[in-house]
Scaffold this motif. Structure first.
Motif, PDB file in Angstrom:
ATOM      1  N   ASP A 162      49.650  44.731  32.901  1.00  0.00           N
ATOM      2  CA  ASP A 162      48.863  43.627  32.330  1.00  0.00           C
ATOM      3  C   ASP A 162      47.640  43.337  33.205  1.00  0.00           C
ATOM      4  O   ASP A 162      47.663  43.509  34.412  1.00  0.00           O
ATOM      5  CB  ASP A 162      49.711  42.351  32.221  1.00  0.00           C
ATOM      6  N   LYS A 163      46.608  42.857  32.550  1.00  0.00           N
ATOM      7  CA  LYS A 163      45.366  42.475  33.226  1.00  0.00           C
ATOM      8  C   LYS A 163      45.687  41.395  34.274  1.00  0.00           C
ATOM      9  O   LYS A 163      46.520  40.523  34.043  1.00  0.00           O
ATOM     10  CB  LYS A 163      44.431  41.912  32.146  1.00  0.00           C
ATOM     11  N   THR A 164      45.009  41.455  35.426  1.00  0.00           N
ATOM     12  CA  THR A 164      45.253  40.439  36.455  1.00  0.00           C
ATOM     13  C   THR A 164      44.054  39.502  36.599  1.00  0.00           C
ATOM     14  O   THR A 164      42.904  39.918  36.526  1.00  0.00           O
ATOM     15  CB  THR A 164      45.541  41.077  37.833  1.00  0.00           C
ATOM     16  N   LEU A 165      44.401  38.257  36.842  1.00  0.00           N
ATOM     17  CA  LEU A 165      43.411  37.242  37.187  1.00  0.00           C
ATOM     18  C   LEU A 165      43.193  37.358  38.694  1.00  0.00           C
ATOM     19  O   LEU A 165      44.146  37.574  39.434  1.00  0.00           O
ATOM     20  CB  LEU A 165      44.026  35.887  36.841  1.00  0.00           C
ATOM     21  N   LYS A 166      41.947  37.229  39.143  1.00  0.00           N
ATOM     22  CA  LYS A 166      41.663  37.302  40.583  1.00  0.00           C
ATOM     23  C   LYS A 166      41.326  35.915  41.101  1.00  0.00           C
ATOM     24  O   LYS A 166      40.317  35.345  40.734  1.00  0.00           O
ATOM     25  CB  LYS A 166      40.520  38.281  40.839  1.00  0.00           C
ATOM     26  N   LEU A 167      42.194  35.395  41.943  1.00  0.00           N
ATOM     27  CA  LEU A 167      42.008  34.035  42.476  1.00  0.00           C
ATOM     28  C   LEU A 167      41.677  34.115  43.955  1.00  0.00           C
ATOM     29  O   LEU A 167      42.488  34.594  44.740  1.00  0.00           O
ATOM     30  CB  LEU A 167      43.309  33.247  42.356  1.00  0.00           C
ATOM     31  N   PRO A 168      40.507  33.637  44.370  1.00  0.00           N
ATOM     32  CA  PRO A 168      40.227  33.616  45.811  1.00  0.00           C
ATOM     33  C   PRO A 168      41.064  32.511  46.467  1.00  0.00           C
ATOM     34  O   PRO A 168      41.051  31.377  46.016  1.00  0.00           O
ATOM     35  CB  PRO A 168      38.723  33.288  45.887  1.00  0.00           C
TER      36      PRO A 168
END
Ligand code: SIN
Ligand code: FE2
Length: 212
Positions: A162-168
Motif C-alpha cells: 500500500d501507498k505510504t504517507l510520509k510524516l516528518p
C-alpha cells in the motif's frame, strides 16, 4: 513546507485512529533523556538479529514488564533481557505518564503500557516497513515518541505494498495509532547525518505498547 500542522502543540489526524501530537514530549525532554540513560545503563543498547539472520541497523533496549526481542528463534516479548539475564528495567514514571497522556489525547483513554521498546538510530539506520503484531491484544494503540535527529516516518495500509504517507518527525513529537489503523504497515526512512543539540548524533524512539 511549514504549515500550521507542523507547529508544536498541534494535532494532526493522519489516518483513521492515528494522531500526530507535535511537540508533546518537549516539556519533559530532559527527564525523558535522563530516563533513557538510566534504562540503558542497566540494559544496554544492542543490535538484535532477525529470524532471517540480518543484524538490525537500529540498536534497541527495553523497559517495562515485557521487552520486545528478536533473534534466530523469532520475534517475541519476554520479561528477561537476554543480554543481562535480568528483568528489563522498570518503566520510568515519566515514560508511562507521557504515553498515557498521549493516548488519551488521541482518543484512547485508559491505555496502560507494559512494554517500552527504546530504538536508537545512528545516521544511516532505518526501519523497514512492518506491522506491530507480537502483542497479545490489538485493542490497545501504539504510542511512539521521537527524540533527537529528525526522521521521515512512513505510514502505509494493511498491505505492505500500500501507498505510504510520509510524516516528518521532529524531536518531541508523539505519534499514536490504534483502532482502524492499529495493524497498518509503518517504518522509518534512513536517518540523515546531523547532530541534535540535546540528544547528539542519533535519533531515539520510545515505542509504548500493551504487549501482555
Ligand atoms: C517502530 O515502528 O518500532 C519504530 C518507529 C520509530 O522509530 O519511529
Ligand atoms: Fe513498529
Amino acid at each position: 513546507m511549514l504549515d500550521l500542522f507542523d507547529l508544536p502543540g498541534t494535532e494532526r489526524r493522519f489516518a483513521e485512529g492515528a494522531v500526530l501530537l507535535r511537540g508533546l514530549a518537549l516539556p519533559r525532554e530532559a527527564e525523558l533523556l535522563a530516563a533513557v540513560e538510566g534504562v540503558t545503563a542497566v540494559s544496554p543498547f544492542r543490535h538484535m538479529v532477525t529470524p532471517g539472520g540480518f543484524t538490525m541497523s537500529v540498536a534497541m533496549s527495553n523497559c517495562g514488564a515485557a521487552g520486545w526481542i528478536t533473534d534466530r528463534r523469532g520475534y517475541r516479548y519476554g520479561a528477561i533481557d537476554p543480554e543481562t539475564g535480568n528483568p528489563w528495567p522498570a518503566m520510568p514514571d515519566v515514560f508511562r505518564a507521557l504515553a498515557m497522556n498521549a493516548a488519551a489525547r488521541a482518543g484512547y483513554p485508559g491505555f496502560t503500557p507494559d512494554a517500552c521498546l527504546i530504538n536508537r538510530y545512528e545516521p544511516s539506520a532505518r526501519m523497514t516497513l512492518h506491522q506491530d503484531k507480537n502483542e497479545r491484544d490489538y485493542a490497545a494503540p501504539i504510542v511512539s515518541v521521537s527524540l533527537g535527529l529528525p526522521a521521515t516516518f512512513l505510514f502505509g495500509g494493511k498491505e505492505r505494498s500500500d501507498k505510504t504517507l510520509k510524516l516528518p518527525l521532529q524531536h518531541g513529537d508523539v505519534a499514536v495509532w490504534g483502532g482502524a489503523s492499529r495493524m497498518n504497515f509503518h517504518g522509518v526512512n534512513t536517518v540523515a547525518d546531523g547532530v541534535h543539540p540535546l540528544v547528539g548524533r542519533r535519533r531515539l524512539n520510545l515505542t509504548f505498547r500493551k504487549a501482555l
